[in-house]
Design a protein around this motif. Sequence first.
Motif, PDB file in Angstrom:
ATOM      1  N   VAL A  62      53.951  21.046  -0.971  1.00 44.58           N
ATOM      2  CA  VAL A  62      52.894  20.641  -0.049  1.00 44.58           C
ATOM      3  C   VAL A  62      52.696  19.135  -0.187  1.00 44.58           C
ATOM      4  N   VAL A  63      52.990  18.423   0.874  1.00 49.21           N
ATOM      5  CA  VAL A  63      52.871  16.972   0.898  1.00 49.21           C
ATOM      6  C   VAL A  63      51.511  16.604   1.488  1.00 49.21           C
ATOM      7  N   ALA A  64      50.770  15.728   0.807  1.00 51.35           N
ATOM      8  CA  ALA A  64      49.430  15.382   1.270  1.00 51.35           C
ATOM      9  C   ALA A  64      49.089  13.958   0.852  1.00 51.35           C
ATOM     10  N   VAL A  89      52.045  26.751  -5.301  1.00 51.04           N
ATOM     11  CA  VAL A  89      51.982  25.504  -4.539  1.00 51.04           C
ATOM     12  C   VAL A  89      52.220  24.319  -5.466  1.00 51.04           C
ATOM     13  N   ALA A  90      53.156  23.474  -5.101  1.00 51.95           N
ATOM     14  CA  ALA A  90      53.405  22.220  -5.812  1.00 51.95           C
ATOM     15  C   ALA A  90      52.991  21.083  -4.893  1.00 51.95           C
ATOM     16  N   PRO A 104      61.010  15.738   1.544  1.00 51.12           N
ATOM     17  CA  PRO A 104      61.170  17.181   1.788  1.00 51.12           C
ATOM     18  C   PRO A 104      59.840  17.908   1.608  1.00 51.12           C
ATOM     19  N   PHE A 105      59.579  18.890   2.449  1.00 48.97           N
ATOM     20  CA  PHE A 105      58.301  19.597   2.371  1.00 48.97           C
ATOM     21  C   PHE A 105      58.411  20.975   3.013  1.00 48.97           C
ATOM     22  N   ASP A 106      57.489  21.849   2.614  1.00 52.30           N
ATOM     23  CA  ASP A 106      57.265  23.121   3.302  1.00 52.30           C
ATOM     24  C   ASP A 106      56.009  23.035   4.161  1.00 52.30           C
ATOM     25  N   VAL A 107      54.965  22.393   3.593  1.00 48.82           N
ATOM     26  CA  VAL A 107      53.708  22.168   4.311  1.00 48.82           C
ATOM     27  C   VAL A 107      53.381  20.685   4.210  1.00 48.82           C
ATOM     28  N   MET A 108      53.008  20.074   5.332  1.00 46.08           N
ATOM     29  CA  MET A 108      52.641  18.663   5.324  1.00 46.08           C
ATOM     30  C   MET A 108      51.234  18.504   5.872  1.00 46.08           C
ATOM     31  N   ALA A 234      59.164  29.429   5.885  1.00 43.92           N
ATOM     32  CA  ALA A 234      58.123  29.288   6.898  1.00 43.92           C
ATOM     33  C   ALA A 234      57.039  30.349   6.773  1.00 43.92           C
ATOM     34  N   ALA A 235      57.413  31.593   6.436  1.00 41.90           N
ATOM     35  CA  ALA A 235      56.407  32.661   6.347  1.00 41.90           C
ATOM     36  C   ALA A 235      55.380  32.342   5.268  1.00 41.90           C
ATOM     37  N   ALA A 236      55.844  31.945   4.089  1.00 42.32           N
ATOM     38  CA  ALA A 236      54.917  31.598   3.004  1.00 42.32           C
ATOM     39  C   ALA A 236      54.147  30.330   3.345  1.00 42.32           C
ATOM     40  N   ALA A 237      54.823  29.362   3.973  1.00 43.73           N
ATOM     41  CA  ALA A 237      54.158  28.104   4.324  1.00 43.73           C
ATOM     42  C   ALA A 237      53.028  28.336   5.321  1.00 43.73           C
ATOM     43  N   ARG A 238      53.215  29.284   6.230  1.00 44.62           N
ATOM     44  CA  ARG A 238      52.153  29.569   7.204  1.00 44.62           C
ATOM     45  C   ARG A 238      50.926  30.171   6.512  1.00 44.62           C
ATOM     46  N   LYS A 239      51.136  30.922   5.425  1.00 44.86           N
ATOM     47  CA  LYS A 239      49.995  31.434   4.660  1.00 44.86           C
ATOM     48  C   LYS A 239      49.162  30.277   4.127  1.00 44.86           C
ATOM     49  N   VAL A 240      49.855  29.262   3.603  1.00 43.71           N
ATOM     50  CA  VAL A 240      49.154  28.104   3.057  1.00 43.71           C
ATOM     51  C   VAL A 240      48.435  27.352   4.175  1.00 43.71           C
ATOM     52  N   ALA A 241      49.123  27.155   5.305  1.00 41.09           N
ATOM     53  CA  ALA A 241      48.517  26.427   6.420  1.00 41.09           C
ATOM     54  C   ALA A 241      47.297  27.164   6.952  1.00 41.09           C
ATOM     55  N   THR A 242      47.384  28.489   7.061  1.00 42.41           N
ATOM     56  CA  THR A 242      46.236  29.280   7.527  1.00 42.41           C
ATOM     57  C   THR A 242      45.069  29.148   6.565  1.00 42.41           C
TER      58      THR A 242
END
Length: 277
Positions: A62-64, A89-90, A104-108, A234-242
């Motif tokens: 997760v990039v922030a 989550v890293a 590189p990222f899964d969630v930004m 993407a499936a796991a990343a959408r959980k984080v985004a939600t």
Amino acid sequence: MSKQITQLEQWLERPLFAEKRRGMIANAAGERLATAMGEARQLLAAALDDIEAAEQESELAVVAPATFAMRWLIPRLPSFQASGPGVRVAVRPTHTTEDWDAIPFDVMIRRGPALAARFDPQPLFVEELGLLTAPALSGASSPSALPLVAADTRAGELKRWFARATGAPTAPEAIRFPHFYIALEAALSGIGALVAPLFLVEELVRAGHLIEPWPEIRVPGATYTVGVNPEGNAAAARKVATWLCETAADCRSTAIADSARPGADQPGEKASAPPRG
């Protein structure tokens, strides 16, 4: 069962059991095939176990923005992990000056520039900027009487706040720092007042470490959005985004409730402005 065995023997073009079928005694071919099927079953079971373990232990990058990561995201991660989503989550804090497209990222989570449409961006926050000081500086008669600190990565925010507060086209000189979290530490130390996004420092304000001398004077800041990399997990990343969107919505609701508490400025009420100059 007898019909299924007959069909299997026909498909293999060889018998698998002794002629006296009632005893269900496998011949040499049947025993060899049974052994192979047992080995295959073990391989499939081991592969499924590996897949399940990998899914349970999947780690998302997760990039922030650095200050957002330190002051808002990381303190709330334990509640996400406690919900049991099977995702670790890293957090990778970033700075405005970095090349975000090369990370590189899964969630930004991004502040300011909009994320590309392929990342399915969703809004999190719009900053509300106020002037904050350490308690030792809160007795100043006007904003211009305060020493000031600012971050190079947040150009123009101090000027916009002073334009709103005093009508002046320019802001007084400030001690500048390369990043916002450093300027925030300077403000906490009493070096100077800082224009800051209130949702990032609300805990510091509630604890009395920072004071907002003129809460009626605020200006809008940047927008935060969250996006998901469709080429990653993407499936796991959408959980984080939600979860991020829901948590941000809860924070906004809390802020609205706080602003409506008895004694707070209500919409339509004219608050007194600080002395100009």
